[in-house]
Design a protein around this motif. Structure first.
Motif, PDB file in Angstrom:
ATOM      1  N   GLY A  48       0.816  -1.134  -0.003  1.00  0.00           N
ATOM      2  CA  GLY A  48       0.113  -0.037  -0.107  1.00  0.00           C
ATOM      3  C   GLY A  48       0.814   1.305   0.091  1.00  0.00           C
ATOM      4  N   THR A  49       0.264   2.282   0.549  1.00  0.00           N
ATOM      5  CA  THR A  49       1.023   3.455   0.587  1.00  0.00           C
ATOM      6  C   THR A  49       0.654   4.198   2.188  1.00  0.00           C
ATOM      7  N   ILE A  50       1.478   4.899   2.479  1.00  0.00           N
ATOM      8  CA  ILE A  50       1.707   5.601   3.681  1.00  0.00           C
ATOM      9  C   ILE A  50       0.454   6.837   3.579  1.00  0.00           C
ATOM     10  N   ALA A  51      -0.570   6.444   4.528  1.00  0.00           N
ATOM     11  CA  ALA A  51      -1.639   7.420   4.363  1.00  0.00           C
ATOM     12  C   ALA A  51      -1.579   8.339   5.565  1.00  0.00           C
ATOM     13  N   ARG A  52      -0.794   7.856   6.720  1.00  0.00           N
ATOM     14  CA  ARG A  52      -0.852   9.036   8.053  1.00  0.00           C
ATOM     15  C   ARG A  52       0.312   8.322   8.638  1.00  0.00           C
ATOM     16  N   THR A  53       1.179   9.471   9.285  1.00  0.00           N
ATOM     17  CA  THR A  53       2.036   9.236  10.303  1.00  0.00           C
ATOM     18  C   THR A  53       1.869   9.831  11.701  1.00  0.00           C
ATOM     19  N   PHE A  54       2.104   9.272  12.726  1.00  0.00           N
ATOM     20  CA  PHE A  54       1.789   9.859  13.899  1.00  0.00           C
ATOM     21  C   PHE A  54       2.989  10.121  14.846  1.00  0.00           C
ATOM     22  N   VAL A  55       4.175   9.661  14.491  1.00  0.00           N
ATOM     23  CA  VAL A  55       5.242   9.842  15.470  1.00  0.00           C
ATOM     24  C   VAL A  55       6.544  10.542  14.335  1.00  0.00           C
ATOM     25  N   SER A  56       7.519  10.910  15.144  1.00  0.00           N
ATOM     26  CA  SER A  56       8.682  11.668  14.559  1.00  0.00           C
ATOM     27  C   SER A  56       9.843  10.885  15.298  1.00  0.00           C
ATOM     28  N   LYS A  57      11.006  11.186  14.519  1.00  0.00           N
ATOM     29  CA  LYS A  57      12.280  10.544  15.202  1.00  0.00           C
ATOM     30  C   LYS A  57      12.752  10.950  16.329  1.00  0.00           C
ATOM     31  N   GLY A  58      12.992  10.253  17.268  1.00  0.00           N
ATOM     32  CA  GLY A  58      13.253  10.541  18.898  1.00  0.00           C
ATOM     33  C   GLY A  58      12.126  10.487  19.682  1.00  0.00           C
ATOM     34  N   SER A  59      10.927  10.545  19.253  1.00  0.00           N
ATOM     35  CA  SER A  59       9.714  10.458  20.124  1.00  0.00           C
ATOM     36  C   SER A  59       9.647   9.104  20.755  1.00  0.00           C
ATOM     37  N   TYR A  60       8.879   9.032  21.986  1.00  0.00           N
ATOM     38  CA  TYR A  60       8.689   7.638  22.700  1.00  0.00           C
ATOM     39  C   TYR A  60       7.346   7.058  22.475  1.00  0.00           C
ATOM     40  N   VAL A  61       7.338   5.823  22.090  1.00  0.00           N
ATOM     41  CA  VAL A  61       5.872   5.512  21.951  1.00  0.00           C
ATOM     42  C   VAL A  61       5.663   4.249  22.866  1.00  0.00           C
ATOM     43  N   SER A  62       4.582   4.190  23.308  1.00  0.00           N
ATOM     44  CA  SER A  62       4.214   3.103  24.300  1.00  0.00           C
ATOM     45  C   SER A  62       3.487   2.007  23.515  1.00  0.00           C
ATOM     46  N   PRO A  63       3.284   0.959  23.965  1.00  0.00           N
ATOM     47  CA  PRO A  63       2.753  -0.278  23.494  1.00  0.00           C
ATOM     48  C   PRO A  63       1.191   0.092  22.950  1.00  0.00           C
ATOM     49  N   ALA A  64       0.904   0.027  21.512  1.00  0.00           N
ATOM     50  CA  ALA A  64      -0.532  -0.086  21.054  1.00  0.00           C
ATOM     51  C   ALA A  64      -0.655   1.418  20.443  1.00  0.00           C
ATOM     52  N   ASP A  65       0.353   2.188  20.832  1.00  0.00           N
ATOM     53  CA  ASP A  65       0.309   3.789  20.163  1.00  0.00           C
ATOM     54  C   ASP A  65       0.238   3.445  18.820  1.00  0.00           C
ATOM     55  N   PRO A  66      -0.570   4.279  17.958  1.00  0.00           N
ATOM     56  CA  PRO A  66      -0.484   4.243  16.529  1.00  0.00           C
ATOM     57  C   PRO A  66       0.766   5.147  15.939  1.00  0.00           C
ATOM     58  N   LEU A  67       1.727   4.259  14.924  1.00  0.00           N
ATOM     59  CA  LEU A  67       2.721   4.954  14.511  1.00  0.00           C
ATOM     60  C   LEU A  67       2.610   5.538  12.956  1.00  0.00           C
ATOM     61  N   MET A  68       1.771   4.736  12.228  1.00  0.00           N
ATOM     62  CA  MET A  68       1.356   5.327  11.065  1.00  0.00           C
ATOM     63  C   MET A  68       0.289   4.206  10.521  1.00  0.00           C
ATOM     64  N   GLU A  69      -0.301   4.961   9.460  1.00  0.00           N
ATOM     65  CA  GLU A  69      -1.613   3.928   8.614  1.00  0.00           C
ATOM     66  C   GLU A  69      -1.189   3.535   7.225  1.00  0.00           C
ATOM     67  N   ILE A  70      -1.519   2.451   6.804  1.00  0.00           N
ATOM     68  CA  ILE A  70      -0.897   1.882   5.419  1.00  0.00           C
ATOM     69  C   ILE A  70      -2.327   1.890   4.660  1.00  0.00           C
ATOM     70  N   VAL A  71      -2.626   2.168   3.473  1.00  0.00           N
ATOM     71  CA  VAL A  71      -3.942   1.927   2.847  1.00  0.00           C
ATOM     72  C   VAL A  71      -3.436   1.337   1.426  1.00  0.00           C
ATOM     73  N   ASP A  72      -4.112   0.309   1.260  1.00  0.00           N
ATOM     74  CA  ASP A  72      -3.866  -0.343  -0.079  1.00  0.00           C
ATOM     75  C   ASP A  72      -5.121   0.071  -1.142  1.00  0.00           C
ATOM     76  N   ILE A  73      -4.881   0.828  -2.092  1.00  0.00           N
ATOM     77  CA  ILE A  73      -5.999   1.399  -3.047  1.00  0.00           C
ATOM     78  C   ILE A  73      -6.064   0.548  -4.088  1.00  0.00           C
ATOM     79  N   GLU A  74      -5.622  -0.783  -4.100  1.00  0.00           N
ATOM     80  CA  GLU A  74      -5.799  -1.658  -5.264  1.00  0.00           C
ATOM     81  C   GLU A  74      -7.078  -1.775  -5.359  1.00  0.00           C
ATOM     82  N   HIS A  75      -7.954  -2.165  -4.327  1.00  0.00           N
ATOM     83  CA  HIS A  75      -9.580  -2.389  -4.395  1.00  0.00           C
ATOM     84  C   HIS A  75     -10.020  -1.201  -3.710  1.00  0.00           C
ATOM     85  N   ILE A  76     -10.779  -0.173  -4.209  1.00  0.00           N
ATOM     86  CA  ILE A  76     -11.421   0.786  -3.650  1.00  0.00           C
ATOM     87  C   ILE A  76     -13.057   0.440  -3.882  1.00  0.00           C
ATOM     88  N   HIS A  77     -13.777   1.086  -2.909  1.00  0.00           N
ATOM     89  CA  HIS A  77     -15.306   0.775  -2.992  1.00  0.00           C
ATOM     90  C   HIS A  77     -15.799   1.962  -2.846  1.00  0.00           C
TER      91      HIS A  77
END
Length: 378
Positions: free
Chosen positions: A198-227
């Motif tokens: 897919g392609t990167i749709a959104r990013t939620f973090v930057s280099k050096g930031s701390y993330v906890s378990p289950a924190d969203p890092l980024m979102e990937i969307v595959d537009i091969e099949h849209i509806h």
């Protein structure tokens, strides 16, 4: 008696005055069409004008809907870490294409080293604990040792094995090599890989930031099949069936319509909006423009057909808030005389316009179907 004669004339005058007033309020000629257009036969021929009558035409029935361009749930992935850490590497930008298994983000945490150390220590202990458990099992079978010693050896071995397997699974989730860990080659880095194409749709973090378990890092969307994800109002939901045709457009981008088909119909009503979700597939998906996920769409779901009296689309002219057609009243002495009559148009399809007030018009009347726009506008 004297008072009666005095009042009677006044009453008659008042009655006559009111009668006259009422008569002026209703003018039967107001609703009648006015003959306001006359064309000579030469003008009619030179301008290639044409006449047409009311004819039966087929018009589609549809249900109005709105919604958005979307992708199936399996074509969308939100990337989260299994364990927390600091973002060591985050090279991708929104819009970058990624392949399944491609590295996305690298996290760093000293706890990763501790996990590998515990894993190695337990791995080395397991050989001894396993052999001791098997020895005690043999001795217990020959009544050489007590059952207590056997149960203790069994408990220690199985508990350590469970902890070892748990640590191994954690390291695998962190994509840290268990083989390297058993050899004492520890790493404080954990890489996260793309689970889908897919392609990167959104990013939620930057280099050096701390993330906890289950924190969203980024979102990937595959537009091969849209509806299409459409919302249909409760009053229309029973008209919608699978495989019905959909015509939709992106009103913010283009007036052009594209084709789709009803694929699934939800069976749960949104109480707040009184709507049901309709899932539609896009026809000739690869031949359509590059749609973006989340685009707002307006759609018409074709629910059937209706026959109605109609005129050619070119016979109906819009003037302000009203619509008119030129009705032929007389043709003689080398001239055509037309009256302008008000029309209430309905749907337009294949060059024909539905006439909603056709019952109020003469069935055998002829209308100017070509050239009406210029004459009415004059």
């Amino acid at each position: 008696m004297k008072n009666l004669f005095i009042k009677l004339p006044f009453f008659l005058v008042l009655t006559l005055f009111l009668a006259c007033g009422n008569k002026t309020e209703t003018n039967p000629q107001e609703s009648a069409p006015v003959a306001d257009v006359e064309v000579t036969e030469a003008q009619f021929k030179n301008a290639s004008m044409q006449l047409a009558g009311l004819t039966e035409a087929v018009f589609p029935d549809w249900v109005e809907a709105s919604g958005m361009i979307d992708v199936p749930p399996e074509n969308r992935a939100v990337i989260t870490p299994y364990l927390g850490g600091y973002v060591r590497d985050n090279p991708l930008l929104i819009g970058d294409a990624v392949k399944k298994g491609q590295p996305l983000i690298t996290l760093e945490n000293p706890e990763f080293v501790s996990l590998q150390q515990q894993f190695q220590e337990l791995g080395e202990q397991l050989e001894y604990l396993k052999s001791e458990y098997e020895r005690q099992q043999t001795l217990a079978a020959e009544n050489i040792t007590s059952k207590k010693n056997f149960l203790k050896a069994e408990s220690e071995y199985k508990r350590s094995l469970a902890t070892y397997n748990g640590l191994q699974k954690q390291l695998q989730l962190l994509n840290i090599s268990t083989t390297q860990a058993m050899q004492g080659n520890y790493s404080s880095l954990a890489r996260i890989y793309a689970p889908i194409n897919g392609t990167i749709a959104r990013t939620f973090v930057s280099k050096g930031s701390y993330v906890s378990p289950a924190d969203p890092l980024m979102e990937i969307v595959d537009i091969e099949h849209i509806h299409l994800e459409l919302k249909v109002f409760e009053k229309d939901m029973l008209k919608v069936k699978k495989d019905q045709a959909i015509a939709f457009k992106i009103p913010e981008s283009s007036p052009d319509y594209y084709d789709g088909t009803v694929h699934l119909i939800g069976n749960s009503l949104d109480i707040e909006g009184r709507t049901v979700t309709v899932h539609g597939h896009i026809d000739n998906e690869r031949g359509t423009p590059h749609f973006a996920v989340g685009m707002f769409i307006e759609a018409r779901i074709n629910t059937g057909e209706t026959e109605a009296l109609a005129l050619p689309e070119t016979a109906v002219v819009n003037l302000g808030e009203s619509y008119y057609a030129l009705q032929l009243q007389e043709q003689k002495d080398g001239s055509y005389r037309f009256d302008r009559v008000e029309i209430k148009p309905g749907k337009t399809q294949n060059g024909m316009t539905e006439i909603l007030n056709a019952a109020e018009l003469p069935k055998d009347a002829q209308y100017l179907s070509k050239g009406a726009f210029e004459l009415i506008q004059e």
